[in-house]
Design a protein around this motif. Structure first.
Motif, PDB file in Angstrom:
ATOM      1  N   ASP A  78      28.336  39.599  39.797  1.00  0.00           N
ATOM      2  CA  ASP A  78      28.530  40.992  40.249  1.00  0.00           C
ATOM      3  C   ASP A  78      29.039  41.847  39.090  1.00  0.00           C
ATOM      4  N   ASN A  79      29.768  41.198  38.194  1.00  0.00           N
ATOM      5  CA  ASN A  79      30.280  41.904  37.025  1.00  0.00           C
ATOM      6  C   ASN A  79      29.499  41.575  35.763  1.00  0.00           C
ATOM      7  N   GLY A  80      28.310  41.039  35.982  1.00  0.00           N
ATOM      8  CA  GLY A  80      27.456  40.742  34.832  1.00  0.00           C
ATOM      9  C   GLY A  80      27.967  39.587  33.998  1.00  0.00           C
ATOM     10  N   LEU A  81      28.741  38.706  34.635  1.00  0.00           N
ATOM     11  CA  LEU A  81      29.311  37.576  33.886  1.00  0.00           C
ATOM     12  C   LEU A  81      28.609  36.285  34.266  1.00  0.00           C
ATOM     13  N   LYS A  82      28.534  35.408  33.294  1.00  0.00           N
ATOM     14  CA  LYS A  82      27.915  34.108  33.575  1.00  0.00           C
ATOM     15  C   LYS A  82      28.922  33.199  34.263  1.00  0.00           C
ATOM     16  N   GLY A  83      30.184  33.423  33.990  1.00  0.00           N
ATOM     17  CA  GLY A  83      31.206  32.581  34.613  1.00  0.00           C
ATOM     18  C   GLY A  83      32.295  33.430  35.245  1.00  0.00           C
ATOM     19  N   PRO A  84      33.282  32.799  35.881  1.00  0.00           N
ATOM     20  CA  PRO A  84      34.328  33.542  36.569  1.00  0.00           C
ATOM     21  C   PRO A  84      35.279  34.263  35.612  1.00  0.00           C
ATOM     22  N   ASP A  85      35.208  33.940  34.321  1.00  0.00           N
ATOM     23  CA  ASP A  85      36.146  34.507  33.360  1.00  0.00           C
ATOM     24  C   ASP A  85      36.033  36.032  33.290  1.00  0.00           C
ATOM     25  N   ARG A  86      37.132  36.709  33.493  1.00  0.00           N
ATOM     26  CA  ARG A  86      37.109  38.165  33.430  1.00  0.00           C
ATOM     27  C   ARG A  86      37.761  38.686  32.151  1.00  0.00           C
ATOM     28  N   SER A  87      38.067  37.801  31.233  1.00  0.00           N
ATOM     29  CA  SER A  87      38.738  38.257  30.017  1.00  0.00           C
ATOM     30  C   SER A  87      37.857  39.293  29.335  1.00  0.00           C
ATOM     31  N   GLY A  88      38.457  40.340  28.857  1.00  0.00           N
ATOM     32  CA  GLY A  88      37.690  41.384  28.184  1.00  0.00           C
ATOM     33  C   GLY A  88      37.082  42.341  29.184  1.00  0.00           C
ATOM     34  N   GLY A  89      37.195  42.024  30.452  1.00  0.00           N
ATOM     35  CA  GLY A  89      36.652  42.938  31.445  1.00  0.00           C
ATOM     36  C   GLY A  89      37.706  43.921  31.882  1.00  0.00           C
ATOM     37  N   VAL A  90      37.363  44.775  32.832  1.00  0.00           N
ATOM     38  CA  VAL A  90      38.375  45.686  33.347  1.00  0.00           C
ATOM     39  C   VAL A  90      39.170  44.918  34.399  1.00  0.00           C
ATOM     40  N   GLN A  91      40.405  45.309  34.582  1.00  0.00           N
ATOM     41  CA  GLN A  91      41.216  44.641  35.609  1.00  0.00           C
ATOM     42  C   GLN A  91      40.677  45.044  36.983  1.00  0.00           C
ATOM     43  N   PRO A  92      40.771  44.131  37.950  1.00  0.00           N
ATOM     44  CA  PRO A  92      40.320  44.474  39.305  1.00  0.00           C
ATOM     45  C   PRO A  92      41.219  45.550  39.908  1.00  0.00           C
ATOM     46  N   PHE A  93      40.663  46.371  40.803  1.00  0.00           N
ATOM     47  CA  PHE A  93      41.467  47.365  41.501  1.00  0.00           C
ATOM     48  C   PHE A  93      42.462  46.638  42.409  1.00  0.00           C
ATOM     49  N   PRO A  94      43.740  47.067  42.391  1.00  0.00           N
ATOM     50  CA  PRO A  94      44.716  46.387  43.249  1.00  0.00           C
ATOM     51  C   PRO A  94      44.390  46.640  44.729  1.00  0.00           C
ATOM     52  N   ASN A  95      44.718  45.705  45.562  1.00  0.00           N
ATOM     53  CA  ASN A  95      44.488  45.847  47.009  1.00  0.00           C
ATOM     54  C   ASN A  95      43.069  46.261  47.355  1.00  0.00           C
ATOM     55  N   VAL A  96      42.089  45.566  46.809  1.00  0.00           N
ATOM     56  CA  VAL A  96      40.717  45.811  47.240  1.00  0.00           C
ATOM     57  C   VAL A  96      40.640  45.488  48.730  1.00  0.00           C
ATOM     58  N   VAL A  97      39.942  46.318  49.482  1.00  0.00           N
ATOM     59  CA  VAL A  97      39.791  46.082  50.926  1.00  0.00           C
ATOM     60  C   VAL A  97      39.110  44.738  51.148  1.00  0.00           C
ATOM     61  N   GLN A  98      39.783  43.852  51.839  1.00  0.00           N
ATOM     62  CA  GLN A  98      39.214  42.518  52.091  1.00  0.00           C
ATOM     63  C   GLN A  98      38.339  42.519  53.341  1.00  0.00           C
ATOM     64  N   ARG A  99      38.644  43.475  54.240  1.00  0.00           N
ATOM     65  CA  ARG A  99      37.842  43.560  55.465  1.00  0.00           C
ATOM     66  C   ARG A  99      37.231  44.944  55.597  1.00  0.00           C
ATOM     67  N   PRO A 100      36.048  45.122  55.021  1.00  0.00           N
ATOM     68  CA  PRO A 100      35.373  46.429  55.096  1.00  0.00           C
ATOM     69  C   PRO A 100      34.877  46.706  56.511  1.00  0.00           C
ATOM     70  N   LEU A 101      34.404  47.925  56.711  1.00  0.00           N
ATOM     71  CA  LEU A 101      33.891  48.327  58.016  1.00  0.00           C
ATOM     72  C   LEU A 101      32.364  48.297  58.041  1.00  0.00           C
ATOM     73  N   ARG A 102      31.848  48.042  59.231  1.00  0.00           N
ATOM     74  CA  ARG A 102      30.423  48.222  59.451  1.00  0.00           C
ATOM     75  C   ARG A 102      30.235  48.592  60.927  1.00  0.00           C
ATOM     76  N   ALA A 103      29.037  49.028  61.255  1.00  0.00           N
ATOM     77  CA  ALA A 103      28.774  49.400  62.642  1.00  0.00           C
ATOM     78  C   ALA A 103      28.858  48.160  63.526  1.00  0.00           C
ATOM     79  N   LYS A 104      29.387  48.324  64.739  1.00  0.00           N
ATOM     80  CA  LYS A 104      29.369  47.219  65.689  1.00  0.00           C
ATOM     81  C   LYS A 104      27.919  46.853  65.973  1.00  0.00           C
ATOM     82  N   PRO A 105      27.676  45.618  66.411  1.00  0.00           N
ATOM     83  CA  PRO A 105      26.289  45.222  66.695  1.00  0.00           C
ATOM     84  C   PRO A 105      25.602  46.264  67.583  1.00  0.00           C
TER      85      PRO A 105
END
Lengths: 622, 622
Positions: A85-112
């Motif tokens: 998702d961040n264009g990385l081959k592995g999980p390493d984020r070194s040199g990348g931007v820091q993740p946004f704090p408190n990213v929403v873990q449960r996003p919204l979508r329309a009910k079925p």
């Protein structure tokens, strides 16, 4: 970690009506007796001295309650972030931007079975808070206008004297306007893109080659909206784009658009032929959960159209278009965007993401304008518009490109007819190919015209177009150029009260209220700076003449003298003819004025201490 | 004492045909297989490395023999220079500019009873060398075009496929075009201003507050024409204007225009009411003998129209117009310009000076556009046009000003109808008042449109308009902006071969011939500089992708791959559909290309050593 803040000079942020719609109020010199001028404000809380800005926390969620209260959404576990998702081959984020704090873990979508698009509500007769916000915003807080005489030529648009929430609902229901508003982007201040509303502009930003300071990335957004961008497209590619997008969305008061195929392509190593529906679909969900408000989807690039484009002088200039063309050829079949279009629409309506149907075959040169490839794709975009509308999903249509002036109108007319008046979102068009370095102007000329003809949003072009990557100054020039083009279009279309700002500035100009002129302009800093390059002395800001002509030649000053003379005679302007009989008085008065003015002028010129390069030439009035 | 010289990059000066018409030829990369592109050249000998430039001597007198051979002129003792000609109270010239060496002591004028205007010759069926020069110049040396398909919408113009000397004669005879060419300005290279010729642009210059270095004054002219000004107006006021004008005329290859009322006003101490016909007439003779090619005369400001203007938001914004308005009121009579118009015409025809009938009542704001005052004056200008034509004197008409887009066309239509198709010479028009600092753009939008509708010459506006005096950079930006607006108009009108340059540049763009792109553009230096800000490495100038997208996303590169693929299959583009069957080959080929490209790209990016502000965003193609 900071971004650009502080009020725009001479104006203050206000919040109008029950929905607290943000606007900017420009206050004029007390002596002028002029009321403050309210202008449309895209800049968000960043220009509000009372707002507390913390990009680590993101903006307040203006729309959160509105969305929840509709009772048709559910939260769920977000798709897990993958290294690619961040264009990385592995999980390493070194040199990348820091993740946004408190990213929403449960996003919204329309009910079925639910559909949370503004169009769906509109078609069921529901006026949403978003629609109310838009109505207030488009009216700039004014009441119905009695005092203004409507003027302009709207080419068949239906611009009302006054925008009501019901009018907004009706326009959205008919598909003539969209309110891009992903339910996972509650920070956005609702705005409408439609032929019967004020003409909007979009600015493109992208991540840097070496992204480390997220504030710098967010500031690209903040800087663009400060000068008037109504929406911003994040065209980032390469590394860290997922995290960068999160930072931008959480801090954006304007709708954010993307071209998902870019990120999908990154995920398959940049090889167009390796793209699959699954990778693309997964990318749509990824961005939908983050809150992207509109997607550019190049579903109109059909296999049969590609040979038409290959014959052109400049072939295919759309990146998304060329990627899909290559895919289609390699697999010799219609693209997955076209084949899975209805499935894409299912996703759009679950988050209320608007389509921006991409013109992958738009002309990239004057020679290719309005050709078979371009219009063939447009017809397909029309077909797709109606398919999206079947599911009540909002749609706008992207347009050219490079088009000479005499071929611009045909683009607008065909689009209105083929796409059922869905909003047109054009790039320029550039009206000649021979001015690289000045393409914000070659395209501004075309943008003003197509905006007048009916285009709802104009995608900006910067001076670096075709040549390189715009810097901060280029972005400002691009945004201001498109802002003036959009306003010229509003004037020509006859938007009620569009001329209020022009008139206020012209009165200030005529009365030599220099600071009011600066503050009423689209770019006060530049206006004042240009003025001061010639007459830096403070006194010059109240001088009753300007540096172009000086006192003896100041036509406005002379006109004023003529008026004063009439006033002294207690006569209407019509009385001048008789008044002229005592012209000796004019002579006497102006002789004194001229002499006094000359002294003042020479004092001011001395104050500059420098030779004036062009002298009295190089200005409009002879 | 030097001025700007040296050829414009990538091009060389050529002289075409029996009249040795100066043109510029842009040579493209040998490998491209493209022929050189000929472009219209206003820059004179200053851009010819083979020319010897000596401003003390002035330019060669190209037209001298042509004028003498007609046998209808006589020389006579020039009017004696008076101190007030240079704005001086006494004969002392200290602090002034030095006089031009060898000023002509015996200027030319028509023999008694003769008329030396190009219109007079044209109406007697005479094709002058000036007309032949113009024909060659407008054709850019090309033969009749068979290969180009005519395109465009000319709004009733009569643009021929090929310009013959006879066509030029006929246009001048009908008054639809003028060739400004004072017999005392033999240094000028003949050019035509007319609706059926290429759209021209004018730049204004003026003397500096402290003029001492005459080279600096002359360079304002040289700099303006280097970038494309077809004519230059000297709007100088104050001291040394007579001597400065002499330097400019003797070194100018383009027609020079002035507003004689400015100098006349100086002679009466800046008091409009003190102006007299005698002072004005004496000023006309003074400037006629120097060689001024066209005079702006505000004879349309009639007493009865002034009250109409006084009611406006911005009153009278024309300096000349306000001066005359004040005079009319003070004396309560029609102006001496109107009353002595036929006498002025007598002077014009004795030197072949063209009228530029000034629009003293043009609107200075959106609010005042197309109002009673403006159009009343236009009707009078129509009356005066026909009066001037009675004496076979060339005429063009000045136009607005500030006009919203929907009111521009009416200006053109009324002017054509009222002034018998005499060339329209407009300022902008500015399409909104709210963008001071960007008025070269607000006006460029209007200029391109009115040029398309039929305006023959566009008066430039610089970024400093309304704010201050333009510097060298502002003048360049103003000229280039108007050059691109004029070209956009030529394309839209369907001038034959106008698109040749666009197509050549677009092919260069598509084939990544960066240097050819730069050289074909209106401003090669700026184009290259912008490119190099992102990719300074020399290799980037041959890189087969640009900094905006990089190799993976380069749509043009992909299109090229698609074409190569077709070629490899020995198939026409139409064969793609079948060809697609073996798409695996495309995949293989482009995989390799993408990888190779990525390495190259990263090398180039490293070479820049700097972070790219906007990243992949901020460019047109998605």
């Amino acid at each position: 970690m900071t971004v650009t803040t502080g009020s725009i000079r001479g104006s203050k942020k206000i919040h109008v009506g029950p929905r607290k719609v943000a606007m900017r109020e420009i206050h004029l010199e007390p002596g002028s007796g002029e009321p403050p001028v309210r202008v449309y404000d895209t800049s968000g809380p960043y220009t509000d001295p009372d707002a507390r800005i913390d990009i680590m926390a993101g903006l307040q969620q203006l729309r959160r309650d509105w969305i929840i209260e509709r009772g048709d959404v559910e939260d769920y576990d977000a798709r897990a972030i993958k290294p690619e998702d961040n264009g990385l081959k592995g999980p390493d984020r070194s040199g990348g931007v820091q993740p946004f704090p408190n990213v929403v873990q449960r996003p919204l979508r329309a009910k079925p079975g639910a559909n949370v698009s503004q169009m769906h509500y509109a078609r069921r007769g529901i006026i949403t808070p978003e629609m109310e916000y838009v109505a207030e915003r488009e009216n700039l807080g004014r009441a119905r206008l009695a005092e203004y005489v409507r003027d302009g030529q709207s080419w068949g648009a239906s611009i009302p004297d006054y925008v009501t929430p019901e009018f907004v609902r009706d326009e959205v229901a008919r598909g003539r306007a969209i309110i891009p508003s992903n339910i996972n982007h509650p920070e956005s201040e609702p705005m409408a893109i439609g032929r019967n509303f004020l003409v909007k502009i979009n600015a493109n930003i992208g991540n840097s080659a070496v992204a480390s300071d997220v504030a710098a990335e967010v500031d690209k957004l903040v800087w663009s909206i400060r000068w008037g961008a109504d929406t911003v497209m994040d065209l980032s590619t390469g590394r860290n784009i997922h995290d960068t997008r999160e930072w931008i969305l959480r801090n954006s008061p304007v709708p954010i658009g993307t071209v998902p195929i870019y990120q999908a392509l990154e995920k398959v190593g940049g090889i167009a032929e390796d793209l699959t529906w699954d990778v693309f679909r997964d990318t749509l969900i990824e961005q939908a959960e983050q809150g992207v408000d509109y997607f550019t989807i190049h579903a109109g690039v059909r296999l049969a159209y590609i040979p038409m484009a290959a014959k052109r002088v400049t072939g295919i200039v759309s990146r998304g278009g060329s990627i899909m063309a290559k895919w289609c050829l390699a697999h010799h079949r219609e693209s997955f965007l076209y084949e899975h279009f209805d499935e894409i629409t299912e996703i759009m309506k679950a988050y209320d993401i608007a389509y921006s149907l991409g013109d992958g075959l738009r002309p990239g040169s004057i020679a290719d304008a309005n050709d078979e490839a371009q219009f063939s794709e447009l017809y397909t975009l029309g077909e797709l518009t109606h398919r999206a509308w079947k599911q009540d999903v909002q749609v706008m249509i992207e347009g050219p490109g490079h088009v000479p002036m005499h071929k611009i109108k045909e683009n607008m007319e065909k689009q209105l007819q083929v796409c059922g008046e869905a909003p047109f979102y054009t790039l320029g068009p550039l009206t000649t190919d021979i001015a690289p370095g000045y393409d914000h102007i070659t395209s501004g000329i075309g943008a003003a015209q197509i905006g007048w003809y009916g285009t709802a949003m104009l995608c900006y072009v910067t001076p670096k177009e075709h040549l390189g990557l715009p810097d901060r100054d280029d972005v400002k020039v691009g945004v201001v150029t498109y802002k003036l083009a959009a306003h010229a279009a509003d004037l020509a279309k006859g938007h009620p009260a569009a001329q209020v700002r022009d008139d206020a500035l012209s009165r200030a100009r005529f009365e030599f209220r220099w600071r009011d002129q600066f503050n009423l302009s689209l770019d006060p800093e530049t206006a004042e700076q240009y003025h001061d390059q010639t007459l830096p002395a403070e006194g010059a800001k109240s001088a009753h003449f300007c540096s172009m002509c000086g006192p003896k030649f100041c036509s406005m000053k002379i006109t004023q003298e003529v008026r004063d003379f009439a006033a002294k005679k207690n006569q209407a302007a019509d009385g001048f003819l008789e008044a002229g009989l005592t012209g000796a008085e004019v002579a006497q008065a102006s002789k004194a004025a001229a002499l006094k003015g000359m002294e003042e002028m020479s004092r001011l010129f001395k104050a500059t201490g420098s030779e004036l390069y062009m002298g009295a030439g190089g200005r409009e009035h002879d």
